[in-house]
Structures are given as C-alpha cells and as structure tokens.
Design an enzyme around this catalytic site. Structure first.
Site, PDB file in Angstrom:
ATOM      1  N   GLY A 151       1.370   4.563   3.722  1.00 37.30           N
ATOM      2  CA  GLY A 151       2.402   3.753   3.096  1.00 37.30           C
ATOM      3  C   GLY A 151       3.478   4.614   2.461  1.00 37.30           C
ATOM      4  O   GLY A 151       4.673   4.298   2.547  1.00 37.30           O
ATOM      5  N   TYR A 153     -14.663  -3.532   9.124  1.00 31.85           N
ATOM      6  CA  TYR A 153     -13.302  -2.963   9.149  1.00 31.85           C
ATOM      7  C   TYR A 153     -12.668  -3.168  10.517  1.00 31.85           C
ATOM      8  O   TYR A 153     -11.522  -3.596  10.635  1.00 31.85           O
ATOM      9  CB  TYR A 153     -13.377  -1.478   8.809  1.00 31.85           C
ATOM     10  N   SER A 189       1.303   3.408  -2.221  1.00 33.50           N
ATOM     11  CA  SER A 189       0.746   4.550  -2.945  1.00 33.50           C
ATOM     12  C   SER A 189      -0.223   5.353  -2.082  1.00 33.50           C
ATOM     13  O   SER A 189      -0.619   6.465  -2.448  1.00 33.50           O
ATOM     14  CB  SER A 189       0.029   4.088  -4.218  1.00 33.50           C
ATOM     15  N   GLY A 190      -0.625   4.802  -0.922  1.00 34.51           N
ATOM     16  CA  GLY A 190      -1.494   5.514  -0.002  1.00 34.51           C
ATOM     17  C   GLY A 190      -0.715   6.453   0.892  1.00 34.51           C
ATOM     18  O   GLY A 190       0.522   6.405   0.948  1.00 34.51           O
ATOM     19  N   GLY A 242       0.799  -1.219   0.000  1.00 29.40           N
ATOM     20  CA  GLY A 242       0.000   0.000   0.000  1.00 29.40           C
ATOM     21  C   GLY A 242       0.829   1.265   0.000  1.00 29.40           C
ATOM     22  O   GLY A 242       0.433   2.272   0.585  1.00 29.40           O
TER      23      GLY A 242
END
Length: 254
Positions: free
Chosen positions: A29, A162, A25-26, A23
C-alpha cells in the site's frame, strides 16, 4: 474510529484525480501511494493500527505537490467504514491494498481469525466499493483495483482461508467489471506472487531461498513491482482494460 487526520495539505497538482488506497501503512500500500503521488494523484490513505508507519509516509509525501488525507479505520466496524466513506469526497480511483494472512492448518483456524480475514479481504472492500460507486461514476476515468494474490488463483495449503478470500476478490472483480462497464468504470485485480514484505517474515532464510529457486526470474517481488503495475492500470490510457487479473509474480504462475 479516530479523528480524520490531514497530515500535510499542499498545493494541489490536479484536482481532477484523486485516489483512495486502503492499507497504505503496509509495504505494498505504501509503495502504491508513493507511486500515485509521483503521478500527481491527491490521496486518501487508510490505515488500521500502524500509525507510526503512516506518519512516516505522510511526511515523505510532502515532497510531492499533492493533497494527503489520512483515514484510520477498523474494517470490522461498520461505523468506521461509514465514517471513512463520509470523508472521501471527489474520487477517481479506489485501490484495495489492505491485507492480512493466517498461516496454518484450516482446522486450527479460529472463528475470530476467519471472520477477520473475511472483513479485511471481502466484507469491507465490498462495502466501500458500493459506497464509492456514485462518486466514481462522476469521474472521467474511474478505476477500481484490488490487490489480490497468486493464491487466489491457484490456492495454497496452510493458507486455505486466505486463498479463499483472495479468490472471492477475483470473482468480484470479474462480475463487477461487467456490471459497471456502461459507466466507464474499469475493475481489475493484481495477483502478486512472493513479495518481500512482512507476510514472508515467518519463513527462514533457507525457505525463502528455496522459494526463489521456484520463480523463473529468480528473485522475490518488490512492493515497487506491484505499485508499477497498479500505476499502469489506473492511467487514463488503460481505458479498454477491465475484468482482468494481472499476475505480478516473476513467472511463478502463468
């Protein structure tokens, strides 16, 4: 599964330290990848669909003397997971920072979205961890770190699934830390609170302000706050810290 991309291969600062970050690209991250690059780690960076963000990050990391390999993959695809593991070679640190959320009543959550949450937060990271353990055992200071959530500790209405997945991550960290301690592998989790990322974009300015007023430090978290905590837990000096859940939440939950 797209081809494996090497966006910039640079002079290696330290071949003995390499980290794989999911992750990347978040927001969180990305912040972790930036901090690890500053600390001299060679990086394997995973992303799913946000190629533009990943390209920008890889370009930025050219400022550091590290090797960067970009791996694209869909965590619902076993073939993608296997391709990723086949293209990660020497490994000292595995950080699972990939995440997604679904906000709404549990009864309104579709089977497809429930399965997606499971794949990203539980299924894929467990698969990757199992595949990476032999590589990590060869490291002098092996680390596994999960970016979980405050909701994995206390639960949240409207984010039941979640919260469940994040709680499962915490249980996994605690159990695995005992199983691999004899190999010198430490396994820990960070539980961010309200961090100013895309996950809060659905809330209005007023709702965010009300949230801030509940946090003792009176501000939202920044992805850098999480990255700094992650950098500490993967340092050589953190050898005696394992099976722990560290809250990065401004005192919101203690």
């Amino acid at each position: 599964m797209k081809e494996i991309l090497s966006w910039g291969v640079f002079t290696l600062k330290n071949r003995k330290r390499s980290a794989f970050v999911t992750g990347a690209s978040g927001a969180i991250g990305k912040a972790i990848a930036q901090r690890l690059a500053e600390d001299g780690f060679n990086l394997y960076l995973h992303y799913h669909s946000n190629e533009k963000s990943m390209q920008a990050l890889a370009l930025e990391l050219q400022n550091y003397e590290v090797d960067v390999t970009v791996l694209q993959g869909d965590f619902s695809s076993l073939a993608d997971l296997e391709t990723i593991t086949e293209n990660v070679f020497e490994l000292d640190v595995f950080i699972h920072a990939a995440g997604n959320s679904e906000y709404g009543l549990f009864t309104d959550l579709s089977d497809k979205k429930l399965q997606c949450l499971y794949n990203v937060h539980v299924g894929a990271p467990l698969h990757l961890t199992r595949a990476f353990l032999p590589k990590l055992r060869r490291s002098s200071h092996p680390r596994i770190l999960f970016i979980s959530s405050i909701w994995g500790e206390v639960g949240a209405a409207m984010e039941v699934a979640y919260s469940t997945m994040k709680g499962a991550q915490i249980a996994f960290v605690k159990a695995l830390s005992k199983e691999v301690a004899g190999n010198g592998i430490t396994v820990n989790a960070l539980t961010p609170g309200a961090v100013d990322t895309a996950m809060l974009a659905q809330f209005s300015k007023q709702e965010k302000q009300e949230l801030i007023e509940e946090i003792p430090l009176l501000r939202l978290g920044d992805p850098v706050d999480v990255a700094n905590a992650a950098a500490f837990l993967v340092r050589d000096e953190s050898d005696y810290i394992t099976g722990q859940v560290l809250g990065v939440n401004g005192g919101w939950h203690m």
